[in-house]
Design a protein around this motif. Sequence first.
Motif, PDB file in Angstrom:
ATOM      1  N   LYS A  45       0.852  -1.345  -0.004  1.00 27.85           N
ATOM      2  CA  LYS A  45       0.007   0.159  -0.004  1.00 27.85           C
ATOM      3  C   LYS A  45       0.813   1.375  -0.007  1.00 27.85           C
ATOM      4  O   LYS A  45       0.377   2.322  -0.379  1.00 27.85           O
ATOM      5  N   ASP A  46       2.237   1.342   0.613  1.00 26.26           N
ATOM      6  CA  ASP A  46       2.964   2.263   0.520  1.00 26.26           C
ATOM      7  C   ASP A  46       4.086   2.508  -0.513  1.00 26.26           C
ATOM      8  O   ASP A  46       4.337   3.584  -0.999  1.00 26.26           O
ATOM      9  N   SER A  47       4.635   1.445  -0.870  1.00 28.49           N
ATOM     10  CA  SER A  47       5.818   1.215  -1.932  1.00 28.49           C
ATOM     11  C   SER A  47       5.259   1.770  -3.404  1.00 28.49           C
ATOM     12  O   SER A  47       3.960   1.303  -3.652  1.00 28.49           O
ATOM     13  N   VAL A  48       5.919   2.414  -4.169  1.00 29.19           N
ATOM     14  CA  VAL A  48       5.725   2.710  -5.556  1.00 29.19           C
ATOM     15  C   VAL A  48       6.409   2.115  -6.363  1.00 29.19           C
ATOM     16  O   VAL A  48       6.247   1.780  -7.392  1.00 29.19           O
ATOM     17  N   THR A  49       7.768   1.927  -5.818  1.00 26.41           N
ATOM     18  CA  THR A  49       8.887   1.291  -6.746  1.00 26.41           C
ATOM     19  C   THR A  49       9.208  -0.131  -6.407  1.00 26.41           C
ATOM     20  O   THR A  49       9.057  -0.442  -4.988  1.00 26.41           O
ATOM     21  N   CYS A  54      11.420  -3.893  -1.984  1.00 30.12           N
ATOM     22  CA  CYS A  54      12.470  -4.613  -1.421  1.00 30.12           C
ATOM     23  C   CYS A  54      13.262  -4.307   0.003  1.00 30.12           C
ATOM     24  O   CYS A  54      13.164  -5.103   0.653  1.00 30.12           O
ATOM     25  N   SER A  55      13.048  -3.012   0.034  1.00 34.55           N
ATOM     26  CA  SER A  55      13.380  -2.510   1.523  1.00 34.55           C
ATOM     27  C   SER A  55      12.467  -2.848   2.696  1.00 34.55           C
ATOM     28  O   SER A  55      12.882  -3.219   3.669  1.00 34.55           O
ATOM     29  N   TYR A  68      20.773 -15.340  -0.913  1.00 32.11           N
ATOM     30  CA  TYR A  68      21.624 -16.654  -1.336  1.00 32.11           C
ATOM     31  C   TYR A  68      21.031 -17.142  -2.746  1.00 32.11           C
ATOM     32  O   TYR A  68      21.878 -17.989  -3.161  1.00 32.11           O
ATOM     33  N   TYR A  69      19.797 -17.034  -3.079  1.00 35.58           N
ATOM     34  CA  TYR A  69      19.365 -17.661  -4.330  1.00 35.58           C
ATOM     35  C   TYR A  69      19.351 -16.429  -5.517  1.00 35.58           C
ATOM     36  O   TYR A  69      18.950 -16.985  -6.772  1.00 35.58           O
ATOM     37  N   GLY A  70      19.192 -15.340  -5.337  1.00 33.30           N
ATOM     38  CA  GLY A  70      19.023 -14.143  -6.271  1.00 33.30           C
ATOM     39  C   GLY A  70      17.462 -14.151  -6.355  1.00 33.30           C
ATOM     40  O   GLY A  70      16.855 -14.945  -6.023  1.00 33.30           O
ATOM     41  N   TYR A  71      17.141 -12.692  -6.713  1.00 29.44           N
ATOM     42  CA  TYR A  71      15.699 -12.427  -6.660  1.00 29.44           C
ATOM     43  C   TYR A  71      15.583 -11.409  -7.586  1.00 29.44           C
ATOM     44  O   TYR A  71      16.484 -10.382  -8.072  1.00 29.44           O
ATOM     45  N   LEU A  72      14.292 -11.268  -7.792  1.00 31.07           N
ATOM     46  CA  LEU A  72      14.028  -9.958  -8.895  1.00 31.07           C
ATOM     47  C   LEU A  72      12.394  -9.447  -8.370  1.00 31.07           C
ATOM     48  O   LEU A  72      11.632 -10.188  -8.174  1.00 31.07           O
ATOM     49  N   VAL A  73      12.374  -8.271  -8.281  1.00 28.16           N
ATOM     50  CA  VAL A  73      11.038  -7.724  -7.952  1.00 28.16           C
ATOM     51  C   VAL A  73      10.826  -6.594  -8.995  1.00 28.16           C
ATOM     52  O   VAL A  73      11.514  -5.686  -9.409  1.00 28.16           O
ATOM     53  N   SER A  74       9.475  -6.894  -9.660  1.00 31.36           N
ATOM     54  CA  SER A  74       9.045  -5.896 -10.657  1.00 31.36           C
ATOM     55  C   SER A  74       7.787  -5.168 -10.272  1.00 31.36           C
ATOM     56  O   SER A  74       7.059  -6.078  -9.818  1.00 31.36           O
ATOM     57  N   ALA A  75       7.508  -4.152 -11.001  1.00 31.82           N
ATOM     58  CA  ALA A  75       5.993  -3.928 -10.821  1.00 31.82           C
ATOM     59  C   ALA A  75       5.236  -4.474 -11.780  1.00 31.82           C
ATOM     60  O   ALA A  75       5.583  -4.946 -13.036  1.00 31.82           O
ATOM     61  N   PHE A  76       4.047  -4.762 -11.144  1.00 27.60           N
ATOM     62  CA  PHE A  76       3.038  -5.691 -12.083  1.00 27.60           C
ATOM     63  C   PHE A  76       1.891  -4.799 -12.358  1.00 27.60           C
ATOM     64  O   PHE A  76       0.950  -4.371 -11.519  1.00 27.60           O
ATOM     65  N   THR A  77       1.822  -4.487 -13.866  1.00 25.93           N
ATOM     66  CA  THR A  77       1.002  -3.567 -14.311  1.00 25.93           C
ATOM     67  C   THR A  77      -0.219  -4.093 -15.224  1.00 25.93           C
ATOM     68  O   THR A  77      -1.044  -3.553 -15.482  1.00 25.93           O
TER      69      THR A  77
END
Length: 96
Positions: A45-49, A54-55, A68-77
């Motif tokens: 509800k608060d994050s825009v990016t 991630c923070s 340990y495994y690697g990750y990706l977070v992307s905006a879902f539009t």
Amino acid sequence: MSVFLLTINSAESEASEKMNRLLASKYGQGNYIQLSDTAWLFEDKDSVTPQQACSVLDLNEPNNVAPYYGYLVSAFTGYWGFQESDVWQWLKLRGL
């Protein structure tokens, strides 16, 4: 409100379980949905990016699974595809 897609580079059950616990602790049940052993959608509800999300998740913390495994977070539009009906319902409730 933003929806993000989180993917990790491990299909190990331990990694998936840790990520589920992390999402539940940060966002609560119902605010995320698991798509596979390596992918989740979550609402913030608060994050825009993706960086802000991630923070919130503290993904780089040594106790979390992501470093340990690697990750990706992307905006879902937007989306197109085939999924279980609960995924479509979850997206619909968020206006997507």
